[in-house]
Write an enzyme that holds these catalytic residues in place. Structure first.
Site, short mmCIF file in Angstrom:
data_model
loop_
_atom_site.label_atom_id
_atom_site.label_comp_id
_atom_site.label_asym_id
_atom_site.label_seq_id
_atom_site.Cartn_x
_atom_site.Cartn_y
_atom_site.Cartn_z
N GLY A 208 0.83 -1.21 0.00
CA GLY A 208 0.00 0.00 0.00
C GLY A 208 0.85 1.24 0.00
N ASN A 209 0.23 2.38 0.26
CA ASN A 209 0.99 3.62 0.38
C ASN A 209 0.37 4.48 1.47
OD1 ASN A 209 -1.04 5.49 -0.87
ND2 ASN A 209 -0.72 4.08 -2.59
N ARG A 210 0.97 5.64 1.73
CA ARG A 210 0.61 6.41 2.91
C ARG A 210 -0.50 7.44 2.65
NH1 ARG A 210 4.45 7.27 6.87
NH2 ARG A 210 4.60 9.47 6.41
N SER A 211 -1.19 7.35 1.52
CA SER A 211 -2.24 8.33 1.25
C SER A 211 -3.40 8.17 2.23
CB SER A 211 -2.76 8.15 -0.18
OG SER A 211 -3.85 9.02 -0.38
N ALA A 275 -3.61 7.99 -4.65
CA ALA A 275 -2.25 7.50 -4.89
C ALA A 275 -2.40 6.06 -5.41
CB ALA A 275 -1.44 7.53 -3.61
#
Ligand SMILES: Cc1cc2nc3c(=O)[nH]c(=O)nc-3n(C[C@H](O)[C@H](O)[C@H](O)COP(=O)(O)O)c2cc1C
Length: 400
Positions: A208-211, A275
């Site tokens: 995943g990502n930090r959005s 994102a």
């Protein structure tokens, strides 16, 4: 500085109890609140609750404290009047200028912005009488928040639910800060993506990502306030649904692509604030990947995800459609942004630098909006809603 004076009108719907939370949000953020319930509202929540939570007297009638002429004074002195929940009856009275209790008198004497948050059964909301009353109130400049879809009184579900009090508070905070804006996106359909995609590795893990989704949600909320029909494609944030917005939940980049293509078919603008993972695991393990004694884990092979922004920019479903992308960069921010704008073929690219108190997870942001015509609009550090408003200003100018 004087505290902003808010009149919280409460009419007789089952959602009256949710107005207690709205009241708390106002008082805890430094507003002076006078609650004006209707007689019906007091069947749901008693005067003692409103009085204790607001620290002010509570009355439903024009006949109390007549020497203070409350039926005129309360409205005249308000900086904002918000009616939540607003019953079908209250919308009808307000639209027709009736004045048979303290709240309806207050609505006629107020010269400040007025926000209505209706809540009722779907049939009552959809009835042409209610719809015409809402249209009349909007035409006169009131902000009428679209009800949410969900559980109603009893076992019924449908449109007519009072939006989350936090969302009503956000609408009020913005109206207090900026006044009522022209609904310059009325009649437009806009699609906004928000959050970060998650690419599953096995049933318990993902890349995943930090959005956080906060920028996309700010875009959705501000577009709705400017009159647009908004479809929000929401990838995994833990945020309440913005009031008056259709929320479609997606998980992966591939799901987001399908949802964007579907929603963009009749959209005037598409803003890709999510994102989107560039890569996903090449294989999905249907069982949890286990540690094996004495063995290093196998490397994770990745494959490319579809480039959604380039695809929708290059194949517009309508020639006049405006496409906006986002770029979060760490180095050579503007140079990378300008190159990305060309590569993707979108109309606008919001370039922001990944940093401590901005971009991912923060309440604030700072950006430069690059346009395909070469113009560049810097947006100074501030709430994500300010950046959202600038994006919609630029989109509205292109649609006009
Ligand atoms: C249990 C119950 C729940 C109600 N919920 C609603 C509601 O959610 N929305 C609405 O418009 N009317 C609702 N009503 C009807 C209103 O209370 C009724 O129209 C009343 O006259 C409204 O008065 P007011 O607008 O002065 O507050 C409900 C009535 C009852 C008995």
């Amino acid at each position: 500085m004087d505290k902003p004076k808010v009149v919280l009108g409460v009419s007789g719907g089952i959602a009256a109890y949710k107005a207690c939370e709205l009241l708390r949000r106002f008082t805890e953020s430094g507003h002076e609140v006078r609650v004006v319930p209707t007689a019906s509202a007091l069947h749901f929540v008693g005067a003692a609750t409103w009085s204790a939570l607001s620290g002010n007297p509570v009355s439903t009638e024009v006949w109390d404290d007549v020497h203070e002429v409350p039926h005129v004074r309360i409205g005249q002195h308000a900086d904002l009047v918000v009616v939540a929940p607003a019953t079908a009856d209250m919308l009808a009275k307000a639209a027709h200028g009736l004045a048979d209790d303290l709240l309806t008198n207050t609505l006629l004497t107020a010269r400040c912005p007025v926000v209505f948050a209706p809540a009722m059964h779907t049939e009552m909301w959809e009835h042409p009488a209610t719809q015409e009353n809402v249209a009349t109130l909007r035409r006169r400049g009131a902000v009428v928040v679209e009800p949410a879809v969900g559980r109603l009184t009893g076992v019924d579900t449908g449109k007519g639910r009072l939006p989350d009090p936090g969302e009503i508070f956000e609408v009020c905070r913005r109206v207090l800060a900026r006044g009522v804006r022209e609904p310059d996106l009325a009649g437009r359909h806009v699609v906004v993506s928000a959050g970060g995609t998650r690419e599953p590795l096995d049933p318990v893990r993902f890349l995943g990502n930090r959005s956080s989704g906060k920028q996309g949600y700010a875009l959705a909320r501000t577009a709705a306030a400017r009159g647009a029909r908004v479809t929000l494609l929401s990838a995994n944030p833990s945020l309440p649904d913005p009031a008056g917005v259709d929320v479609v939940r997606v998980g992966t980049a591939v799901e987001l692509r399908e949802a964007v293509l579907r929603a963009a078919a009749d959209a005037d603008a598409v803003v890709m604030a999510a994102a989107v993972a560039d890569f996903r695991p090449a294989a999905y393990a249907t069982g949890k990947i286990k540690k094996k004694d004495g063995q290093e884990p196998a490397p994770i092979a990745l494959v490319r995800n579809p480039d959604i922004l380039a695809e929708i920019s290059g194949n517009r479903s309508r020639p006049e459609q405006v496409v906006v992308g986002f770029a979060a960069e760490t180095d050579d921010v503007l140079a990378n942004g300008r190159a990305k704008l060309k590569r993707k073929g979108c109309d606008l690219l919001v370039v922001n630098e990944v940093g401590e108190r901005k971009t991912f997870g923060a309440e604030e942001n700072e950006a430069v909006v690059l346009a395909a015509d070469g113009s560049e609009t810097p947006v100074p550090y501030g709430p994500k809603e300010d950046l959202a408003e600038t994006v919609w200003d630029l989109v509205a100018a292109r649609l006009a």
